[in-house]
Design a protein around this motif. Structure first.
Motif: not given
Length: 287
Positions: A177, A180, A183-185, A188-189, A249, A251-252
């Protein structure tokens, strides 16, 4: 019929600890001749020398060291019995049942229990750690005098907010993860298992997407071994975060969630006794 008494052994222990008959007599509020007589009688009935003079001090012989070491646990146990009897006589409780959600910080919990034990050594605390929503807790909570749970109030008692526990979204530093850059959406998760602590309130969709574990420690280990990512209590993983083994992480929808904990008292404890009031005060002071 026993040849010796606990009182005689207690006097022997006192003489050895203080180094003289005179100091032991003063400490036990009796005459020096009474101390000397009792210890002479003890040695006579055993047929073994327990003490020898060494300068101005009285010290144990090898036989005395061996026998007193065997008797000391009995002296400690007898003192505990007398303390318990005094507690019963004075109407103070001898046991307190405490239920604490396992997300409560361990360091704070045991600091509280240590202070309580120092204040009330005669009161035994029975501690049960629970996962708030896990099955089988109702019977445990029904027996509890004091609870620290996420629910503000339940069928067994009344409560008030105590503190928030911060959960953070984390993964091992080598988890894919972190490859990337953005920002993780949720997209992605979705490719990776969400590590969660098992409870009864999870919807079926969440259960299908998650790997569930019955304890916080197991969930932490699962994230550490890169089984997946997870929301974990920040205070329980401070060392791993500080060392960079686990990373938050990006995260968004945010990296931190707060879960409230409430201090709950058994409903039928009215008025509150001294020990319960002290325990509540200690929890509140630690906040």
């Amino acid at each position: 019929m026993h040849k010796t008494t606990l009182e005689q052994w207690a006097l022997l222990e006192k003489v050895v600890a203080l180094g003289s008959f005179a100091k032991a007599a003063e400490e036990t509020h009796r005459s020096q001749s009474s101390v000397s007589y009792n210890l002479a009688l003890l040695q006579e009935r055993l047929g073994v020398a327990l003490l020898i003079p060494e300068g101005r001090r009285a010290v144990l012989t090898p036989a005395g060291e061996l026998l007193l070491a065997q008797v000391k646990p009995l002296l400690k146990a007898f003192a505990w019995v007398e303390t318990r009897a005094a507690t019963l006589r004075e109407g103070m409780r001898t046991r307190l049942d405490l239920v604490v959600d396992s997300i409560f910080p361990r360091e704070r919990l045991f600091a509280i229990l240590r202070q309580f034990q120092q204040r009330y050594p005669q009161t035994q605390v029975r501690l049960t750690e629970v996962l708030e929503n896990a099955s089988g807790n109702d019977a445990i909570q029904a027996e509890a005098d004091v609870m620290v749970l996420t629910r503000r109030q339940d069928i067994t008692g009344r409560g008030e907010w105590l503190m928030n526990i911060d959960f953070v979204a984390v993964a091992h530093r080598d988890h894919p993860l972190f490859q990337h850059e953005e920002t993780l959406s949720d997209e992605h998760l979705r490719a990776w298992p969400l590590i969660r602590i098992a409870d009864n309130n999870s919807d079926q969709q969440a259960e299908r997407d998650a790997w569930t574990f019955s304890t916080i420690d197991a969930a932490i280990d699962a994230v550490m071994y890169q089984v997946g990512y997870g929301w974990l209590p920040e205070e329980r993983i401070q060392n791993e975060l500080a060392q960079g083994i686990l990373k938050t992480l990006p995260l968004s929808h945010g990296v931190r969630r707060a879960t409230p904990l409430h201090l709950i008292v058994k409903r039928d404890l009215a008025p509150l006794d001294e020990q319960v009031e002290m325990l509540l005060r200690l929890f509140s002071q630690q906040n």
